[in-house]
Motif scaffolding. Structure first.
Motif, PDB file in Angstrom:
ATOM      1  N   THR A 138       0.826  -1.208   0.000  1.00 28.68           N
ATOM      2  CA  THR A 138       0.000   0.000   0.000  1.00 28.68           C
ATOM      3  C   THR A 138       0.860   1.257   0.000  1.00 28.68           C
ATOM      4  O   THR A 138       0.658   2.174  -0.809  1.00 28.68           O
ATOM      5  CB  THR A 138      -0.939  -0.002   1.213  1.00 28.68           C
ATOM      6  OG1 THR A 138      -1.808  -1.134   1.131  1.00 28.68           O
ATOM      7  CG2 THR A 138      -1.766   1.267   1.265  1.00 28.68           C
ATOM      8  N   HIS A 139       1.825   1.302   0.903  1.00 27.56           N
ATOM      9  CA  HIS A 139       2.655   2.510   0.997  1.00 27.56           C
ATOM     10  C   HIS A 139       3.637   2.595  -0.168  1.00 27.56           C
ATOM     11  O   HIS A 139       3.979   3.705  -0.602  1.00 27.56           O
ATOM     12  CB  HIS A 139       3.380   2.524   2.342  1.00 27.56           C
ATOM     13  CG  HIS A 139       2.475   2.797   3.501  1.00 27.56           C
ATOM     14  ND1 HIS A 139       2.303   4.052   4.038  1.00 27.56           N
ATOM     15  CD2 HIS A 139       1.658   1.968   4.210  1.00 27.56           C
ATOM     16  CE1 HIS A 139       1.428   3.998   5.030  1.00 27.56           C
ATOM     17  NE2 HIS A 139       1.020   2.744   5.156  1.00 27.56           N
ATOM     18  N   GLY A 140       4.072   1.456  -0.678  1.00 24.66           N
ATOM     19  CA  GLY A 140       4.949   1.474  -1.840  1.00 24.66           C
ATOM     20  C   GLY A 140       4.260   1.994  -3.076  1.00 24.66           C
ATOM     21  O   GLY A 140       4.846   2.717  -3.889  1.00 24.66           O
ATOM     22  N   LEU A 141       2.985   1.631  -3.256  1.00 22.66           N
ATOM     23  CA  LEU A 141       2.215   2.170  -4.377  1.00 22.66           C
ATOM     24  C   LEU A 141       1.985   3.666  -4.211  1.00 22.66           C
ATOM     25  O   LEU A 141       2.083   4.429  -5.180  1.00 22.66           O
ATOM     26  CB  LEU A 141       0.883   1.422  -4.492  1.00 22.66           C
ATOM     27  CG  LEU A 141       0.940  -0.037  -4.922  1.00 22.66           C
ATOM     28  CD1 LEU A 141      -0.461  -0.648  -4.905  1.00 22.66           C
ATOM     29  CD2 LEU A 141       1.570  -0.190  -6.305  1.00 22.66           C
ATOM     30  N   ARG A 142       1.671   4.078  -3.027  1.00 22.20           N
ATOM     31  CA  ARG A 142       1.417   5.503  -2.789  1.00 22.20           C
ATOM     32  C   ARG A 142       2.673   6.349  -3.037  1.00 22.20           C
ATOM     33  O   ARG A 142       2.577   7.530  -3.377  1.00 22.20           O
ATOM     34  CB  ARG A 142       0.936   5.715  -1.348  1.00 22.20           C
ATOM     35  CG  ARG A 142      -0.539   5.360  -1.142  1.00 22.20           C
ATOM     36  CD  ARG A 142      -0.925   5.516   0.294  1.00 22.20           C
ATOM     37  NE  ARG A 142      -2.378   5.472   0.447  1.00 22.20           N
ATOM     38  CZ  ARG A 142      -3.001   5.297   1.620  1.00 22.20           C
ATOM     39  NH1 ARG A 142      -2.288   5.157   2.730  1.00 22.20           N
ATOM     40  NH2 ARG A 142      -4.321   5.281   1.681  1.00 22.20           N
ATOM     41  N   SER A 143       3.827   5.748  -2.875  1.00 24.38           N
ATOM     42  CA  SER A 143       5.064   6.501  -3.077  1.00 24.38           C
ATOM     43  C   SER A 143       5.376   6.706  -4.556  1.00 24.38           C
ATOM     44  O   SER A 143       6.286   7.465  -4.894  1.00 24.38           O
ATOM     45  CB  SER A 143       6.233   5.769  -2.410  1.00 24.38           C
ATOM     46  OG  SER A 143       6.537   4.563  -3.087  1.00 24.38           O
ATOM     47  N   TYR A 144       4.618   6.051  -5.438  1.00 25.32           N
ATOM     48  CA  TYR A 144       4.912   6.164  -6.877  1.00 25.32           C
ATOM     49  C   TYR A 144       3.698   6.597  -7.695  1.00 25.32           C
ATOM     50  O   TYR A 144       3.814   7.477  -8.547  1.00 25.32           O
ATOM     51  CB  TYR A 144       5.426   4.829  -7.402  1.00 25.32           C
ATOM     52  CG  TYR A 144       5.711   4.821  -8.892  1.00 25.32           C
ATOM     53  CD1 TYR A 144       6.818   5.526  -9.384  1.00 25.32           C
ATOM     54  CD2 TYR A 144       4.898   4.156  -9.785  1.00 25.32           C
ATOM     55  CE1 TYR A 144       7.090   5.540 -10.751  1.00 25.32           C
ATOM     56  CE2 TYR A 144       5.167   4.159 -11.142  1.00 25.32           C
ATOM     57  CZ  TYR A 144       6.265   4.863 -11.624  1.00 25.32           C
ATOM     58  OH  TYR A 144       6.525   4.870 -12.983  1.00 25.32           O
ATOM     59  N   LEU A 145       2.548   5.985  -7.475  1.00 28.24           N
ATOM     60  CA  LEU A 145       1.376   6.287  -8.273  1.00 28.24           C
ATOM     61  C   LEU A 145       0.765   7.616  -7.831  1.00 28.24           C
ATOM     62  O   LEU A 145       0.850   8.008  -6.673  1.00 28.24           O
ATOM     63  CB  LEU A 145       0.339   5.163  -8.130  1.00 28.24           C
ATOM     64  CG  LEU A 145       0.777   3.789  -8.630  1.00 28.24           C
ATOM     65  CD1 LEU A 145      -0.312   2.758  -8.350  1.00 28.24           C
ATOM     66  CD2 LEU A 145       1.117   3.826 -10.115  1.00 28.24           C
ATOM     67  N   THR A 146       0.146   8.290  -8.787  1.00 23.06           N
ATOM     68  CA  THR A 146      -0.476   9.577  -8.478  1.00 23.06           C
ATOM     69  C   THR A 146      -1.907   9.388  -8.000  1.00 23.06           C
ATOM     70  O   THR A 146      -2.563   8.379  -8.281  1.00 23.06           O
ATOM     71  CB  THR A 146      -0.479  10.490  -9.715  1.00 23.06           C
ATOM     72  OG1 THR A 146      -1.238   9.858 -10.751  1.00 23.06           O
ATOM     73  CG2 THR A 146       0.930  10.736 -10.199  1.00 23.06           C
ATOM     74  N   SER A 147      -2.388  10.370  -7.260  1.00 19.86           N
ATOM     75  CA  SER A 147      -3.741  10.322  -6.725  1.00 19.86           C
ATOM     76  C   SER A 147      -4.405  11.674  -6.909  1.00 19.86           C
ATOM     77  O   SER A 147      -3.770  12.721  -6.762  1.00 19.86           O
ATOM     78  CB  SER A 147      -3.719   9.944  -5.244  1.00 19.86           C
ATOM     79  OG  SER A 147      -5.013   9.986  -4.690  1.00 19.86           O
ATOM     80  N   ALA A 148      -5.698  11.616  -7.193  1.00 23.24           N
ATOM     81  CA  ALA A 148      -6.464  12.856  -7.366  1.00 23.24           C
ATOM     82  C   ALA A 148      -6.956  13.390  -6.041  1.00 23.24           C
ATOM     83  O   ALA A 148      -7.506  14.487  -5.977  1.00 23.24           O
ATOM     84  CB  ALA A 148      -7.649  12.608  -8.305  1.00 23.24           C
ATOM     85  N   LYS A 149      -6.802  12.584  -4.969  1.00 22.40           N
ATOM     86  CA  LYS A 149      -7.320  13.029  -3.663  1.00 22.40           C
ATOM     87  C   LYS A 149      -6.187  13.405  -2.737  1.00 22.40           C
ATOM     88  O   LYS A 149      -5.081  12.939  -2.871  1.00 22.40           O
ATOM     89  CB  LYS A 149      -8.168  11.906  -3.044  1.00 22.40           C
ATOM     90  CG  LYS A 149      -9.435  11.608  -3.831  1.00 22.40           C
ATOM     91  CD  LYS A 149     -10.292  10.555  -3.131  1.00 22.40           C
ATOM     92  CE  LYS A 149     -11.556  10.289  -3.881  1.00 22.40           C
ATOM     93  NZ  LYS A 149     -12.432   9.296  -3.220  1.00 22.40           N
TER      94      LYS A 149
END
Length: 300
Positions: A289-300
């Motif tokens: 979860t945190h590894g994805l958040r460190s790379y993928l972009t989010s609109a929120k």
């Protein structure tokens, strides 16, 4: 019909019903997933690719980031479901997920020991989980070549993916494979999510590889997220070593990350996150979860 005859007939009917084979329940199938067979020509082995497509895949021409996860037998559904949930409930961009199976006909332990490890351990007493076959090790370089030269072109030609946004996801031995890429061909992936790497393996061979890389390179162009459980440390009263039974995986990862940072490679980005109260078995979903958040972009 006489009462006794009726009773006998009913008993025969009941026995017949009991003897009839019950219909086999249907398996649960993950939506928007496919299984592809692929032959590793140089390795002379067969594998499968498990592919999960995002909900919007059929609606346009967009090309998606692609996540490659090893140990797919357990890792693929976790990655697929968490990535989907992060998209639906946290606004994170959609992805294609590719799960890399164990070799067809091989036990999971046998396959991952062989394909994910960089060397044959100089000292070991491992037993094979496949009767009649000696344990095999040290084919990470050959398996990595299979991914680069056969799996990547297959995925690129069959799916709308952005091959300039490839993410490697591994845990334990799977992270050793990730480190193999990192220290030999770091640009193979644009981002690495490496959970609880088995840095004790072969008396700490990856520490030697890291030192050798730093001695001959001025840069390491890579983005790496390291994660590990706070409970993955040496039991009280034991002396730390580079052997599996005396390894302090938490201390090992902190040491390895510090060594990478000490070289001040201009294009290396690493982050280490320790998840307290988690152990080797429980930490992977949090690392992911945190590894994805460190790379993928989010609109929120």
């Amino acid at each position: 019909m006489k009462p006794l005859s009726l009773l006998v007939a009913l008993c025969c009917l009941c026995n017949s019903a009991l003897a009839a084979p019950a219909s086999v329940p249907a398996s649960y199938v993950l939506e928007h997933t496919e299984v592809r067979d692929i032959r590793a020509q140089a390795l002379k082995r067969d594998y499968q690719l498990y592919v999960a497509l995002p909900d919007s895949y059929q609606q346009g021409s967009k090309r998606y980031p692609v996540l490659f996860v090893v140990d797919a037998n357990y890792g693929f559904p976790i990655v697929r479901n968490i990535a989907q949930r992060l998209n639906k409930h946290a606004g994170m961009e959609e992805v294609v997920v590719v799960g890399l199976s164990y070799a067809n006909g091989d036990g999971g332990v046998y396959s991952r020991r062989r394909d994910y490890t960089p060397t044959t351990p100089r000292k070991h007493d491992y037993r094979s989980d496949m009767p009649g076959r000696q344990p095999a090790f040290g084919e990470a370089a050959a398996y990595g070549k299979f991914l680069s030269e056969e799996v990547f072109p297959f995925i690129a030609s069959h799916y709308r993916v952005n091959m300039l946004r490839k993410v490697f996801i591994g845990h334990s031995y799977g992270s050793l494979l990730g480190l193999q890429f990192l220290l030999t061909a770091p640009r193979t992936f644009e981002h690495y999510i490496l959970g609880s790497p088995s840095l004790w393996y072969d008396a700490g061979i990856m520490f030697e590889r890291e030192q050798a890389y730093a001695a001959s390179h001025k840069d390491l162009p890579a983005s790496v997220f390291f994660g590990i459980g706070g409970l993955e440390k040496l039991a009280p009263g034991k002396k730390r070593s580079r052997a599996e039974e005396d390894a302090d995986m938490l201390a090992d990862l902190r040491e390895f990350d510090a060594k990478l940072k000490s070289h001040k490679f201009p294009n290396l980005k690493t982050r280490l996150r320790v998840f307290e109260d988690e152990d080797h078995a429980s930490v992977f979903p949090l690392v992911l979860t945190h590894g994805l958040r460190s790379y993928l972009t989010s609109a929120k």
